[in-house]
Write an enzyme that holds these catalytic residues in place. Structure first.
Site: not given
Ligand SMILES: [Zn+2]
Ligand SMILES: *[C@@H]1O[C@H](CO)[C@@H](O)[C@H](O)[C@H]1NC(C)=O
Ligand SMILES: *[C@@H]1O[C@H](CO)[C@@H](O)[C@H](O)[C@H]1NC(C)=O
Ligand SMILES: *[C@@H]1O[C@H](CO)[C@@H](O)[C@H](O)[C@H]1NC(C)=O
Length: 956
Positions: A332-333, A365-366, A369, A388
């Site tokens: 997830e940068n 999900h990303e 984040h 997470e």
């Molecule tokens: Zn993750």
């Protein structure tokens, strides 16, 4: 390396390079003492891995000059120079300690507010401590608290080959003109930023970063967390790009990609910032599906959290890089999320349904984040679940809002709940929050507990406090902690405040939310609820214990606050997931209406617990499963629980198999998913007893007849995604067990494919595997060629699985040798190895031969020292699939040739475990078969038995 040698080495290098600017002030170096080691290191122990908080970074300016193979003297290296504004937060700081894992520190200077050099200890201005990745700067006098100093560090480093070791690394692909294209990118989570530049490499040291990247002029495909502010040329052949300042964030989120040919392959510019999908040149035009995922999920979270992406920080981009090589599925940068291409280039004509659905959860999900992880970050990796667990929860529940057709809310159970029930039932399981210090411990905490149990806990909590309060709690947490690290108490406070404000727990008497949170976050395991119904009075006696899967483990007295829901024959309401009661004691009594009827606890299996009933109630449930509409997620729950109860010695096989008789008529995905899992577990323990296994298989196939007919071999045009998934799971299993019609159909489709017919990806997995399992060398060659020429990473991965299904030892060896080549990307190698073990125990013997003959090459090509330890895992996994003869051979080889290897201990213990499994199978085979016969369907049995026997005799 001991401290003394290290010490003199650094001293020597420092002198040799003449880097002692401090001599300018005139004192000869011998009047100074050798600096003492700071206390953080001398106190030793695992705590020593943590940085002191006495100095904090504020802004980093980082110059990285990347050299590709144009630099013949030192290809794939970089020179770095950085300037960090820092402040002391405590008096008497005479050591500045930060992380560094670069190759070489060339220069280091410290300046005060006025820009004058600050004197460092001239004998040893700085030293490195490689075991902790520390760079220690030795001052002559303490820093002044609260004023800015500037630290300058010049250094050099190397670009890793492939993604597995993270840091700054290079990947490759072949472009449409047949040229190899090398790109360089980064993967720093969770502690690899220190490989790229010296820094305070812990999540709580949030700072702003300004990157300046230089590369040969042709490398104009450059992306990072923020956009390019300006660029200049250096000489005639290099370019340097200056990126905008990032928001205040954790160092693991810094990233970049530098390439000649990566480009924007899909874009939606109606967003601020525009949403862009970036990939290699020859996937241009294939990014629309990924774009759709990112656009919809950005829209969803903007609304849900009420903190739109565009308002978070003016310099952030919203780029999503799809990379052919990536160590995980996605990372997830901030501003530049990266994904493994396998999971994001989705084409319904080329991609299997399970991957298509997974891609939605991955993007979701990303993106989650961005808020849970990037904007607010767990203070330290002992609470990795705070990043997470929430991202995983939203990965399904958020994506379900935008992509309802996938029913991801229901798939949450097979993905996260089931994993948690399996994993967290072992004695050595850890709580969500638990102490980690070393890099290895940190890596291990990115596992089932943080992702799966974290997500399950979040969902269970939302059910208890209601969705509205949950959303408010999330917003409070994000708003109060934005751009800061947060710990479990910050989260608890946000939840408690939202709960108090909404009075959302008023329906529960004596329910202490703080205690609920404390137990589930800070204690390991989960409970089993034993339900004893008095069918005359309607009184239900409840009793809880911690659940352990091993029959030999004594339970503990730990009490878990359990959300109670239940349905009865006369009052069924499975979709009502709000608990009617919070059970916070070991025992409790609930009353339902009097009279005999079935009861089923734990609606939709949302609560993290298993349920066992008294005998009579189980019989009523067994009957109900055959003729009453019980919700499919609760049917799945019962199958899941029954297998676990049998395995842990709480239920006999005959009772369990009696309850499972309803599977004969079952056609639901979720139910079959757990059933196939349960059957597979038993099959693995019968693998060394071919006759027992064949009989057991024929029993299973008899039960599957209905679902096979229901899903059919041919996908229909507009079928629901869940139907496609069911077919994928069911046919793969049935064909592997030798179901005649399944095998014949798949073989004919494989042949049609060889003749150029397009095969629907919804059945490809099975067609590839069965076609190769029953196929010839020509079939193998055909699929190998098809794999090498495919542009779709996900289809390639299915072909790899297909090739591994061969029963020919020669072809299997060819396959295994193929995994040592670069055509199997390094992140796929361990999986590819595992595919070869999915077949029968004869395959495992071939894999053992391969391992014995190629162990050195395996160590190199599978990347032995990668944090994920792929070689350790491969060698452990091998043991699990060997029969006694194979295990003896394997053990003997390990003991005589591998006793010095890093994998020696773990491989030996997996051999011991495998022997335990075989012994369990031998001891229980007759009991299992008797139980199976008791409830067997005889239709088709004799035929399939013959087929299975025939199949076995061909491979022996
Ligand atoms: Zn993750
Ligand atoms: C800092 O050092 C001075 C002088 O040695 C001492 O008096 C003072 O207590 C120290 N302060 C702290 C916070 O350690
Ligand atoms: C320290 O540097 C930061 C960043 O340049 C600046 O915002 C801040 O005002 C400075 N603080 C002091 C005390 O000079
Ligand atoms: C609730 O539980 C916490 C511990 O988890 C405890 O400190 C607190 O006293 C409890 N509150 C009540 C009202 O019992």
């Amino acid at each position: 390396m001991s401290k003394t040698t290290l010490f003199s080495l650094v001293l020597f290098l420092a002198f040799a390079r003449g880097d002692f600017h401090q001599f300018a002030w005139g004192q000869p170096y011998w009047v100074f003492d050798i600096p003492e080691m700071p206390e953080v290191i001398t106190r030793g122990g695992e705590q020593a891995y943590r940085l002191p908080k006495t100095v904090v970074p504020i802004i980093y300016d980082i110059y990285i000059h990347l050299f590709f193979d144009e630099n013949e003297d030192s290809p794939f290296t970089y020179d770095g120079w950085e300037s960090i504004i820092i402040q002391a937060t405590a008096p008497n700081v005479t050591h500045i300690i930060l992380h560094s894992n670069v190759d070489f520190i060339k220069r280091l200077n410290l300046y005060n507010e006025q820009g004058s050099p600050v004197r460092l200890n001239p004998i040893l201005p700085f030293q490195t401590e490689p075991s902790y990745h520390f760079l220690i700067i030795n001052l002559l006098s303490p820093l002044i608290v609260g004023v800015n100093y500037t630290l300058h560090i010049g250094y050099s480093g190397s670009i890793n080959e492939g993604p597995m070791k993270k840091g700054i690394w290079r990947g490759w692909y072949i472009d449409d003109e047949g040229n190899e294209r090398i790109y360089v990118t980064t993967h720093f989570q969770p502690y690899m930023t220190r490989q790229a530049f010296p820094c305070w490499d812990e999540p709580e040291f949030k700072a702003a970063f300004r990157l300046h990247l230089s590369a040969p002029r042709s490398y104009r495909g450059t992306f990072s967390n923020t956009g390019v502010e300006y660029f200049n040329f250096i000489g005639t052949d290099r370019i340097i790009e200056h990126f905008r300042l990032t928001p205040k964030m954790s160092p693991y989120l810094v990233t970049f990609l530098v390439s000649e040919t990566f480009q924007v392959i899909a874009e939606n510019s109606s967003f601020t910032p525009p949403i862009r999908i970036i990939g290699r040149s020859n996937i241009a035009g294939l990014g629309d599906h990924a774009l759709d995922l990112v656009v919809k999920m950005t829209t969803f979270y903007d609304e849900y959290f009420q903190m739109p992406y565009s308002t978070l920080h003016e310099n952030l981009t919203n780029d999503h890089v799809i990379s052919p090589d990536w160590e995980s599925a996605g990372t997830e940068n901030w501003g530049m999320v990266s994904y493994r291409e396998l999971f994001m280039i989705i084409d319904p004509r080329e991609t299997i349904m399970s991957t298509e659905q997974y891609s939605a959860t991955l993007a979701s999900h990303e993106l989650a984040h961005i808020w849970f992880g990037n904007l607010v970050t767990c203070q330290w990796w002992n609470n990795t679940w705070m990043n997470e667990g929430f991202a995983s929860y939203f990965g399904y529940i958020g994506a379900n809002e935008m992509f309802p057709e996938y029913r991801l809310d229901e798939q949450f159970n097979s993905r996260y709940l089931k994993n948690t029930l399996d994993f967290d039932s072992r004695t050595w399981s850890s709580p969500l929050n638990h102490a980690v210090y070393t890099p290895e411990q940190v890596t291990n905490n990115f596992g089932t507990i943080s992702y799966s149990k974290g997500a399950v806990f979040v969902r269970m909590t939302a059910d208890i406090i209601t969705q509205e309060t949950f959303r408010k709690a999330c917003r409070y947490f994000l708003e109060r902690n934005k751009f800061k690290p947060a710990d479990q108490y910050d989260l608890l406070n946000a939840f408690s405040d939202a709960i108090t404000e909404d009075n959302s727990l008023s329906i529960y008497q004596h329910f202490n939310f703080t205690e609920y949170y404390r137990v589930w976050v800070n204690e390991p395991g989960y409970p089993i609820l034993n339900v004893n119904v008095n069918h005359v009075t309607g009184e239900m006696a409840l009793h809880q214990q911690r659940f352990f899967i091993s029959a030999n483990t004594k339970t503990t007295g730990r009490i878990y606050p359990i959300p109670i829901t239940y349905s009865t024959a006369r009052s069924a309401d499975f979709e009502n997931i709000r608990p009617i009661y919070m059970m916070s004691s070991e025992r409790a009594v609930l009353n339902k209406t009097a009279g005999e009827e079935w009861v089923i606890f734990n609606h939709l299996q949302h609560g993290l617990y298993r349920v066992n009933y008294d005998d009579r109630t189980w019989d009523l449930i067994a009957e109900a499963l055959r003729d009453t509409p019980i919700h499919h997620l609760n049917r799945a729950q019962i199958v899941e629980d029954v297998f676990a109860l049998m395995r842990s010695g709480r239920m006999t096989h005959s009772k369990g198999f009696y309850i499972l008789q309803f599977l004969q008529a079952e056609i639901n995905y979720h139910v079959w998913y757990v059933a196939i899992n349960g059957y597979s577990w038993l099959r693995e323990r019968l693998g060394h007893l071919p006759e027992s296994l064949a009989e057991f298989d024929s029993y299973i196939l008899g039960y599957m007849q209905n679902v096979i007919e229901a899903v059919d071999f041919e996908p229909s045009t507009n079928e629901e995604p869940t139907v496609s998934l069911t077919r994928q799971e069911v046919l793969q299993f049935a064909c592997a067990l030798g179901h005649k019609a399944c095998v014949e159909d798949s073989i004919s489709r494989f042949l049609a494919m060889r003749n150029g017919t397009w095969i629907d990806p919804r059945i490809r997995k099975n067609v590839y595997m069965t076609g190769i399992r029953h196929g010839s060398t020509e079939d193998f060659d055909f699929l190998m060629n098809r794999l090498l020429n495919s542009n779709y990473a996900n289809d390639q991965s299915e072909m790899l699985r297909g090739l591994a299904s061969t029963t020919s030892p020669q072809l299997l060896l060819r396959y295994l040798n193929f995994t040592l080549t670069r055509d199997v990307r390094s992140h796929d190698k361990f999986n590819a190895f595992g595919y070869a073990l999915v077949g029968d125990q004869e395959s495992a013997l071939t894999v053992l031969e391969f391992v014995k003959n190629n162990i050195d090459a395996i160590r190199v090509e599978y990347i032995e020292d990668a944090p994920l330890k792929p070689v350790h895992k491969a060698l452990e996994y091998l043991a699990e699939h060997l029969n006694e003869k194979g295990l003896n051979d394997y053990e003997n080889w390990l003991r005589t040739t591998q006793s010095k290897s890093l994998q020696y201990g773990s491989a030996l213990s997996s051999i011991a475990m495998a022997r335990g499994n075989l012994a369990w199978g031998t001891a229980n085979a007759e009991d299992i078969l008797t139980a199976a016969r008791g409830g067997a369907v005889t239709v088709a049995t004799s035929i399939t038995l013959l087929i299975v026997m025939a199949f076995i005799s061909t491979v022996v």
